[in-house]
Design a protein around this motif. Structure first.
Motif, PDB file in Angstrom:
ATOM      1  N   VAL A  56       0.850  -1.205   0.000  1.00  0.00           N
ATOM      2  CA  VAL A  56       0.000   0.000   0.000  1.00  0.00           C
ATOM      3  C   VAL A  56       0.883   1.253   0.000  1.00  0.00           C
ATOM      4  N   ASP A  57       0.420   2.281  -0.687  1.00  0.00           N
ATOM      5  CA  ASP A  57       1.135   3.555  -0.717  1.00  0.00           C
ATOM      6  C   ASP A  57       1.194   4.128   0.712  1.00  0.00           C
ATOM      7  N   PRO A  58       2.400   4.528   1.196  1.00  0.00           N
ATOM      8  CA  PRO A  58       2.497   5.011   2.581  1.00  0.00           C
ATOM      9  C   PRO A  58       1.536   6.164   2.892  1.00  0.00           C
ATOM     10  N   ALA A  59       1.394   7.090   1.947  1.00  0.00           N
ATOM     11  CA  ALA A  59       0.508   8.241   2.193  1.00  0.00           C
ATOM     12  C   ALA A  59      -0.953   7.794   2.257  1.00  0.00           C
ATOM     13  N   GLU A  60      -1.296   6.815   1.417  1.00  0.00           N
ATOM     14  CA  GLU A  60      -2.685   6.343   1.418  1.00  0.00           C
ATOM     15  C   GLU A  60      -3.020   5.631   2.743  1.00  0.00           C
ATOM     16  N   LEU A  61      -2.057   4.865   3.239  1.00  0.00           N
ATOM     17  CA  LEU A  61      -2.277   4.170   4.520  1.00  0.00           C
ATOM     18  C   LEU A  61      -2.609   5.178   5.618  1.00  0.00           C
ATOM     19  N   LEU A  62      -1.824   6.254   5.674  1.00  0.00           N
ATOM     20  CA  LEU A  62      -2.039   7.237   6.733  1.00  0.00           C
ATOM     21  C   LEU A  62      -3.316   8.044   6.494  1.00  0.00           C
ATOM     22  N   ALA A  63      -3.646   8.295   5.228  1.00  0.00           N
ATOM     23  CA  ALA A  63      -4.903   9.008   4.935  1.00  0.00           C
ATOM     24  C   ALA A  63      -6.093   8.170   5.407  1.00  0.00           C
ATOM     25  N   ARG A  64      -6.021   6.860   5.170  1.00  0.00           N
ATOM     26  CA  ARG A  64      -7.103   5.985   5.645  1.00  0.00           C
ATOM     27  C   ARG A  64      -7.157   5.993   7.169  1.00  0.00           C
ATOM     28  N   GLY A  65      -5.993   5.950   7.799  1.00  0.00           N
ATOM     29  CA  GLY A  65      -5.943   5.957   9.264  1.00  0.00           C
ATOM     30  C   GLY A  65      -6.522   7.247   9.833  1.00  0.00           C
ATOM     31  N   ARG A  66      -6.157   8.353   9.221  1.00  0.00           N
ATOM     32  CA  ARG A  66      -6.701   9.642   9.681  1.00  0.00           C
ATOM     33  C   ARG A  66      -8.223   9.645   9.586  1.00  0.00           C
ATOM     34  N   ALA A  67      -8.742   9.155   8.441  1.00  0.00           N
ATOM     35  CA  ALA A  67     -10.197   9.161   8.236  1.00  0.00           C
ATOM     36  C   ALA A  67     -10.886   8.296   9.296  1.00  0.00           C
ATOM     37  N   GLU A  68     -10.263   7.182   9.657  1.00  0.00           N
ATOM     38  CA  GLU A  68     -10.868   6.321  10.683  1.00  0.00           C
ATOM     39  C   GLU A  68     -10.907   7.040  12.033  1.00  0.00           C
ATOM     40  N   VAL A  69      -9.810   7.715  12.379  1.00  0.00           N
ATOM     41  CA  VAL A  69      -9.757   8.440  13.656  1.00  0.00           C
ATOM     42  C   VAL A  69     -10.811   9.555  13.679  1.00  0.00           C
ATOM     43  N   VAL A  70     -10.887  10.314  12.597  1.00  0.00           N
ATOM     44  CA  VAL A  70     -11.867  11.406  12.526  1.00  0.00           C
ATOM     45  C   VAL A  70     -13.292  10.839  12.569  1.00  0.00           C
ATOM     46  N   GLY A  71     -13.479   9.674  11.942  1.00  0.00           N
ATOM     47  CA  GLY A  71     -14.804   9.040  11.926  1.00  0.00           C
ATOM     48  C   GLY A  71     -15.306   8.687  13.322  1.00  0.00           C
ATOM     49  N   TYR A  72     -14.410   8.486  14.256  1.00  0.00           N
ATOM     50  CA  TYR A  72     -14.813   8.193  15.645  1.00  0.00           C
ATOM     51  C   TYR A  72     -14.740   9.438  16.527  1.00  0.00           C
ATOM     52  N   GLY A  73     -14.617  10.598  15.900  1.00  0.00           N
ATOM     53  CA  GLY A  73     -14.668  11.843  16.672  1.00  0.00           C
ATOM     54  C   GLY A  73     -13.313  12.420  17.047  1.00  0.00           C
ATOM     55  N   GLY A  74     -12.246  11.820  16.578  1.00  0.00           N
ATOM     56  CA  GLY A  74     -10.913  12.351  16.869  1.00  0.00           C
ATOM     57  C   GLY A  74     -10.616  13.587  16.036  1.00  0.00           C
ATOM     58  N   GLU A  75      -9.616  14.316  16.467  1.00  0.00           N
ATOM     59  CA  GLU A  75      -9.226  15.548  15.780  1.00  0.00           C
ATOM     60  C   GLU A  75      -7.777  15.403  15.315  1.00  0.00           C
ATOM     61  N   ILE A  76      -7.528  15.821  14.073  1.00  0.00           N
ATOM     62  CA  ILE A  76      -6.150  15.819  13.567  1.00  0.00           C
ATOM     63  C   ILE A  76      -5.762  17.265  13.304  1.00  0.00           C
ATOM     64  N   ILE A  77      -4.642  17.675  13.865  1.00  0.00           N
ATOM     65  CA  ILE A  77      -4.123  19.013  13.583  1.00  0.00           C
ATOM     66  C   ILE A  77      -2.796  18.848  12.860  1.00  0.00           C
TER      67      ILE A  77
END
Ligand SMILES: Cc1cc2nc3c(=O)[nH]c(=O)nc-3n(C[C@H](O)[C@H](O)[C@H](O)COP(=O)(O)OP(=O)(O)OC[C@H]3O[C@@H](n4cnc5c(N)ncnc54)[C@H](O)[C@@H]3O)c2cc1C
Length: 328
Positions: free
Chosen positions: A59-80
């Motif tokens: 998997v593309d490294p950037a895509e892996l982290l983009a998916r991870g970010r979306a999962e965190v945000v989906g559960y109410g987390g915040e990314i700055i």
């Protein structure tokens, strides 16, 4: 969630690579308020794919982290997006400061800042790093199987790297780079057919952004398809000095010492991923993060429970005199 100094989050995670995002996923799913501050420079950014990651190999490294970010945000987390420049305070009230301004308060901190690969100062190494210049056979060995692999001697790990890469190809060339090879290592190389090339390496020969070979101080160019180096791996720790986190020296660099749960020994502060374990690949970093997240949540549950018990006791003590006053 707005960035306001007066909001005290349950957890601030510093670093949003595999370790930090995995911890944030565990913690947001545990209904904790979590902010991840990430400077956006994961260690494997130059690589084309993440290899050896079960079910997501390549998997593309950037895509892996983009998916991870979306999962965190989906559960109410915040990314700055941004860089933490300082941390202060003690549990349960840490203050994390971002470069350029902005403060976050948190009951607990997770350090997931990864490490810096300090590369040998040979021209061409940095430019080709993560593409034709490699360090980890489990990340890239398959991709260079049966190719001509040069190992650049830069430290005690280099002999080990040559022996490892020999598992993937029978054409390994060990560039002694001005140093010697111990007789016992020479015997191993001879037995396995690993060629030792003497002379100092002056640069990597690159044409059209592809590695062609290794140039020596006598102007010879030895053709190779990939070069293996052993960077010094240095955990990103300096911004946590204010909360008592110090680096621990290691023969291959430095790391943040912790117990098996990631607890650093500083109350309220955990560490996960490459910052704690220099050898962790993505799967291990993610596992570290998930484990640390669970232990942080358990620690918060303990604190919340203790507070609830204390509140209840103080309420009972306030009520008791009134009740006993009515007892004849
Ligand atoms: C070239 C290369 C190729 C690799 N290929 C593979 C592979 O194929 N398979 C594999 O399993 N592993 C691979 N790895 C290893 C992989 O990169 C690590 O296992 C993984 O990145 C560790 O995750 P981490 O979350 O600990 O750190 P990182 O992924 O490095 O993430 C740390 C994050 O913290 C951020 N950060 C740092 N300091 C701050 C700060 N002060 N404030 C805010 N944010 C901060 C960084 O910008 C970064 O986004 C490779 C490594 C390299 C160098």
């Amino acid at each position: 969630m707005a960035e306001q100094a007066e909001i005290v989050r349950d957890v601030v995670v510093v670093g949003g690579g595999a370790a930090g995002l995995s911890a944030a996923l565990t913690l947001t799913r545990a209904r904790r308020s979590v902010t991840v501050v990430d400077a956006g420079a994961p260690r494997n950014a130059p690589a084309a794919g993440v290899h050896g990651l079960l079910a997501l190999d390549g998997v593309d490294p950037a895509e892996l982290l983009a998916r991870g970010r979306a999962e965190v945000v989906g559960y109410g987390g915040e990314i700055i997006e941004g860089e933490v420049s300082d941390a202060s305070g003690t549990a349960p009230d840490f203050v994390v400061t971002r470069r350029g301004g902005g403060r976050l308060r948190a009951r607990r901190l997770l350090i997931a800042t990864g490490l810096v690969d300090e590369l040998p100062a040979v021209p061409g190494v940095r430019e080709q790093w993560g593409r034709d210049v490699l360090h980890c056979p489990y990340c890239h060995g398959w991709e260079v199987r049966d190719h001509r692999v040069g190992v650049l001697a830069t430290g005690p790990l280099s002999v080990h790297q040559a022996l490892l890469f020999r598992q993937w190809t029978d054409d390994v060339r060990f560039f002694a780079h001005g140093g010697g090879v111990a007789p016992e290592d020479r015997a191993k190389f001879d037995a396995l057919g690993i060629a030792v090339i003497t002379g100092e390496v002056v640069e990597l020969a690159v044409e059209g952004d592809r590695l062609r070979g290794v140039r020596l101080d006598d102007d010879r160019v030895v053709a190779v398809d990939a070069v293996v180096v052993a960077p010094r791996m240095v955990a990103r720790v300096e911004v946590f000095a204010g909360i008592g986190i110090q680096p621990t020296e290691h023969p291959m660099g430095s790391y943040i010492a912790a117990d098996p749960t990631g607890f650093t020994g500083v109350p309220g502060v955990w560490v996960a991923g490459n910052a704690a374990d220099l050898s962790a690949q993505v799967s291990a970093a993610a596992a570290d993060g998930a484990r640390a997240g669970a232990h942080i949540n358990a620690d918060l549950v303990t604190e919340d429970t203790d507070r609830a018990v204390a509140d209840r006791l103080s309420t009972e003590h306030r009520v008791e005199p009134a009740i006993t006053g009515h007892i004849p």
